[in-house]
Design an enzyme around this catalytic site. Structure first.
Site, PDB file in Angstrom:
ATOM      1  N   SER A 262       0.814  -1.207   0.000  1.00 14.64           N
ATOM      2  CA  SER A 262       0.000   0.000   0.000  1.00 14.64           C
ATOM      3  C   SER A 262       0.851   1.262   0.000  1.00 14.64           C
ATOM      4  CB  SER A 262      -0.916  -0.004   1.234  1.00 14.64           C
ATOM      5  OG  SER A 262      -0.155  -0.167   2.420  1.00 14.64           O
TER       6      SER A 262
ATOM      7  N   HIS B 164      -2.869  -2.999  -5.435  1.00 13.91           N
ATOM      8  CA  HIS B 164      -3.248  -2.704  -4.054  1.00 13.91           C
ATOM      9  C   HIS B 164      -4.757  -2.876  -3.894  1.00 13.91           C
ATOM     10  CE1 HIS B 164      -3.844   0.495  -0.701  1.00 13.91           C
ATOM     11  NE2 HIS B 164      -3.792  -0.730  -0.205  1.00 13.91           N
TER      12      HIS B 164
ATOM     13  N   GLU C  26      -6.048  -0.437  -6.730  1.00 11.13           N
ATOM     14  CA  GLU C  26      -5.108   0.599  -7.141  1.00 11.13           C
ATOM     15  C   GLU C  26      -3.940  -0.095  -7.846  1.00 11.13           C
ATOM     16  OE1 GLU C  26      -3.568   4.518  -4.723  1.00 11.13           O
ATOM     17  OE2 GLU C  26      -3.432   2.591  -3.712  1.00 11.13           O
TER      18      GLU C  26
ATOM     19  N   ASN D 148      -3.426   5.836   0.181  1.00  8.29           N
ATOM     20  CA  ASN D 148      -2.767   6.014   1.473  1.00  8.29           C
ATOM     21  C   ASN D 148      -2.020   7.326   1.589  1.00  8.29           C
ATOM     22  OD1 ASN D 148      -3.616   3.831   3.004  1.00  8.29           O
ATOM     23  ND2 ASN D 148      -2.199   2.461   1.974  1.00  8.29           N
TER      24      ASN D 148
END
Length: 296
Positions: A120, A141, A153, A191
């Site tokens: 991540s 991700h 992602e 993130n």
């Protein structure tokens, strides 16, 4: 572009088992690997429970659920992944540990196999540098929990080929996911935005601005978030949040990403969140000893 038929997943935690479940439910032969037999036992139970829950809610037919379980194998032997068309790692969020695994996978996997990371926050380019096939390395991700969350992602490293990107994107869409694409910068999209918010919630608690309950209630009712940031941190795992903040801080070189001391203190105390029974909140259960290979 070859159709991916067989998938390996490394890491029997919540993320790895969820990704393995997705693959099996969508017709792939899946090998889920973890070096900890207890992690594999928990993964077997959680996948079976999850599939039965989807069947009971009418989100999955019994025939598809039963067939999915037949497509799943559990192993602690890396050699079992030799026939996989794609191998997705979902182990501890540590660049050194992931690089070591990618070096081993590069040796084991067939020449055409794609090596993907569920990281991540960690650079895909640097992970790919541990292999002899950087053009076949990519970031995928998944969000937690993978069978439910609609987003994947995708992150291309410096040398990721168009064919590898197309294969990964097609696989994510086969799983029913919406794909967003990020350049290979620390934290990527989700993130890079989410973790500083969680970190700021810890600073808000640390400096005595408000109670944990009021911080979470404020964000839930004031911004329509389904979970407050401190609740979400407990769900993700405070150790994972801390690791990501450290990656952001080093990778982006800005002190605004420095982890809150309270977050580090909780991790040092073993207060890792729901998986340990206590984090910001106390969940009232006996803490579970989790080996790094079995984490998210």
């Amino acid at each position: 572009m070859a159709v991916l038929k067989a998938m390996g997943v490394v890491g029997g935690g919540q993320m790895g088992s969820g990704i393995a479940q997705l693959g099996a439910m969508h017709g792939l032969d899946v090998w889920l690997l973890d070096t900890d037999p207890n992690a594999l036992f928990r993964a077997t139970n959680s996948i079976s429970t999850s599939i039965n829950r989807l069947i009971s809610k009418g989100h999955l037919s019994k025939a598809v659920g039963t067939d999915a379980l037949r497509h799943l194998w559990y192993t602690s032997n890396l050699e079992e992944l030799r026939s996989a068309d794609i191998i997705i790692e979902a182990i501890v969020e540590s660049e050194d540990v992931k690089k070591k695994l990618f070096l081993e996978l590069d040796y084991i996997a067939k020449d055409s196999a794609i090596l993907a990371s569920n990281t991540s926050s960690i650079s895909i380019t640097r992970l790919a540098s541990a292999t002899s096939r950087p053009y076949q390395v990519i970031g995928m991700h998944f969000m937690n929990p993978p069978p439910i969350m609609k987003l994947v992602e995708i992150i291309r490293g410096a040398d990721t080929s168009d064919e590898t990107f197309s294969s990964a994107k097609t696989l994510a869409e086969r799983f029913g996911k919406t794909v967003i694409c990020s350049r290979d910068f620390s934290g990527f999209i989700v993130n890079r935005i989410l973790m500083p918010m969680i970190n700021e919630a810890f600073y808000t608690l640390y400096t005595g601005v408000a109670t944990k309950e009021d911080i979470d209630t404020g964000m839930k009712l004031g911004t329509n978030h389904p979970m407050g940031p401190l609740e979400l941190a407990d769900f993700i795992g405070l150790d994972i949040c801390l690791s990501i903040m450290k990656v952001l801080h080093v990778g982006l070189g800005d002190n605004k990403y420095a982890p809150c001391p309270l977050l580090g203190q909780y991790v040092d105390a073993g207060r890792l969140g729901r998986k340990r029974g206590i984090g910001v909140y106390d969940y009232g259960k006996v803490p579970e000893q989790v080996k790094p290979s079995a984490r998210l």
